[in-house]
Design an enzyme around this catalytic site. Structure first.
Site, PDB file in Angstrom:
ATOM      1  N   HIS A 175     -21.123  14.595  -3.814  1.00 57.14           N
ATOM      2  CA  HIS A 175     -20.540  14.541  -2.478  1.00 57.14           C
ATOM      3  C   HIS A 175     -20.800  15.807  -1.671  1.00 57.14           C
ATOM      4  O   HIS A 175     -20.939  16.882  -2.233  1.00 57.14           O
ATOM      5  CB  HIS A 175     -19.016  14.361  -2.571  1.00 57.14           C
ATOM      6  CG  HIS A 175     -18.590  13.181  -3.367  1.00 57.14           C
ATOM      7  ND1 HIS A 175     -17.472  13.185  -4.150  1.00 57.14           N
ATOM      8  CD2 HIS A 175     -19.124  11.945  -3.502  1.00 57.14           C
ATOM      9  CE1 HIS A 175     -17.321  12.017  -4.732  1.00 57.14           C
ATOM     10  NE2 HIS A 175     -18.322  11.240  -4.364  1.00 57.14           N
TER      11      HIS A 175
ATOM     12  N   LYS B 159     -16.621  25.325  -1.673  1.00 56.18           N
ATOM     13  CA  LYS B 159     -15.573  24.996  -2.641  1.00 56.18           C
ATOM     14  C   LYS B 159     -15.537  26.045  -3.742  1.00 56.18           C
ATOM     15  O   LYS B 159     -16.577  26.545  -4.170  1.00 56.18           O
ATOM     16  CB  LYS B 159     -15.859  23.647  -3.313  1.00 56.18           C
ATOM     17  CG  LYS B 159     -15.896  22.469  -2.390  1.00 56.18           C
ATOM     18  CD  LYS B 159     -16.268  21.206  -3.145  1.00 56.18           C
ATOM     19  CE  LYS B 159     -16.345  20.019  -2.203  1.00 56.18           C
ATOM     20  NZ  LYS B 159     -16.748  18.799  -2.903  1.00 56.18           N
TER      21      LYS B 159
ATOM     22  N   TYR C   3      -9.507  22.713  -6.729  1.00 59.57           N
ATOM     23  CA  TYR C   3     -10.533  23.380  -5.936  1.00 59.57           C
ATOM     24  C   TYR C   3     -10.015  23.750  -4.561  1.00 59.57           C
ATOM     25  O   TYR C   3      -9.241  23.018  -3.953  1.00 59.57           O
ATOM     26  CB  TYR C   3     -11.823  22.557  -5.850  1.00 59.57           C
ATOM     27  CG  TYR C   3     -11.686  21.146  -5.356  1.00 59.57           C
ATOM     28  CD1 TYR C   3     -12.004  20.813  -4.045  1.00 59.57           C
ATOM     29  CD2 TYR C   3     -11.266  20.132  -6.209  1.00 59.57           C
ATOM     30  CE1 TYR C   3     -11.903  19.510  -3.596  1.00 59.57           C
ATOM     31  CE2 TYR C   3     -11.149  18.830  -5.765  1.00 59.57           C
ATOM     32  CZ  TYR C   3     -11.467  18.522  -4.458  1.00 59.57           C
ATOM     33  OH  TYR C   3     -11.350  17.241  -4.003  1.00 59.57           O
TER      34      TYR C   3
ATOM     35  N   ASP D  52     -19.253   5.700  -4.708  1.00 61.28           N
ATOM     36  CA  ASP D  52     -20.309   6.439  -5.410  1.00 61.28           C
ATOM     37  C   ASP D  52     -21.410   5.525  -5.940  1.00 61.28           C
ATOM     38  O   ASP D  52     -22.559   5.945  -6.071  1.00 61.28           O
ATOM     39  CB  ASP D  52     -19.716   7.272  -6.545  1.00 61.28           C
ATOM     40  CG  ASP D  52     -18.904   8.455  -6.028  1.00 61.28           C
ATOM     41  OD1 ASP D  52     -18.923   8.720  -4.804  1.00 61.28           O
ATOM     42  OD2 ASP D  52     -18.247   9.124  -6.843  1.00 61.28           O
TER      43      ASP D  52
END
Length: 184
Positions: free
Chosen positions: A61, A71, A131, A169
């Protein structure tokens, strides 16, 4: 805290100092001053957490500008294989990836800068990932590439038949069809 460069520019593995004794452990999971000293200025605005089960694969992603995200990823419980793919046009490592095992045991973190597609596979019975991100989630700017694209050659360390994907996905485009919005 050690900030270790990887073979891809701007992508770092962070190893915190862990202080353990018979009572347990203590670690500093984030220190702004040390982070900026070693990696640079990033203003994190949100912390996220997800729990997944063995065989779950999330990714690959990224978010398109102006909602692209950097991130700082860590696994606080279980084990995952964390993968970041360089999708910055003009980068000498365009299309290359770094895969690192993150676990509650090794306490490593990965800093994934803007311009990378990111994903992970769960190698343990369960895994909890946290995250930090430097931009909000904007579903209309959400994008990705197929986890199993032959051009990327990623070994997710799971048997193909054990991999569990979201419907989103399963339908991501291939790497060759990527029109990356990022430049090196």
């Amino acid at each position: 805290m050690k900030c270790l460069k990887t073979e891809i520019q701007d992508l770092y593995v962070i190893e915190p100092s862990v202080f353990e004794d018979e009572r347990g452990y203590f670690l500093e999971s984030f220190n702004l001053e040390k982070f900026q000293e070693n990696i640079g200025f990033v203003e994190f605005v949100q912390d996220n957490e997800s729990k997944s089960f063995k065989g779950v694969l999330r990714g690959l992603h990224y978010q398109k500008p102006p909602f692209n995200q950097a991130k700082l990823v860590r696994c606080i419980e279980g084990r995952v294989l964390d993968v970041a793919v360089d999708i910055r046009k003009g980068s000498p490592t365009y299309g290359k990836h770094v895969a690192i095992e993150l676990s509650g045991e090794n306490k490593k973190q990965v800093f994934v800068p803007k311009g990378f597609a990111h994903g992970f596979s769960v190698l343990s019975k369960t895994a909890v990932i946290t995250y930090k991100v430097d931009n909000r989630y904007a579903p209309e700017y959400d994008a990705g590439i197929r986890f199993d694209d032959e051009a990327l050659q990623i070994d997710w360390r799971l048997p193909q038949e054990a991999i569990q994907l979201s419907e989103k996905d399963k339908n991501l485009p291939s790497f060759k069809d990527l029109d990356s919005p990022f430049n090196f």
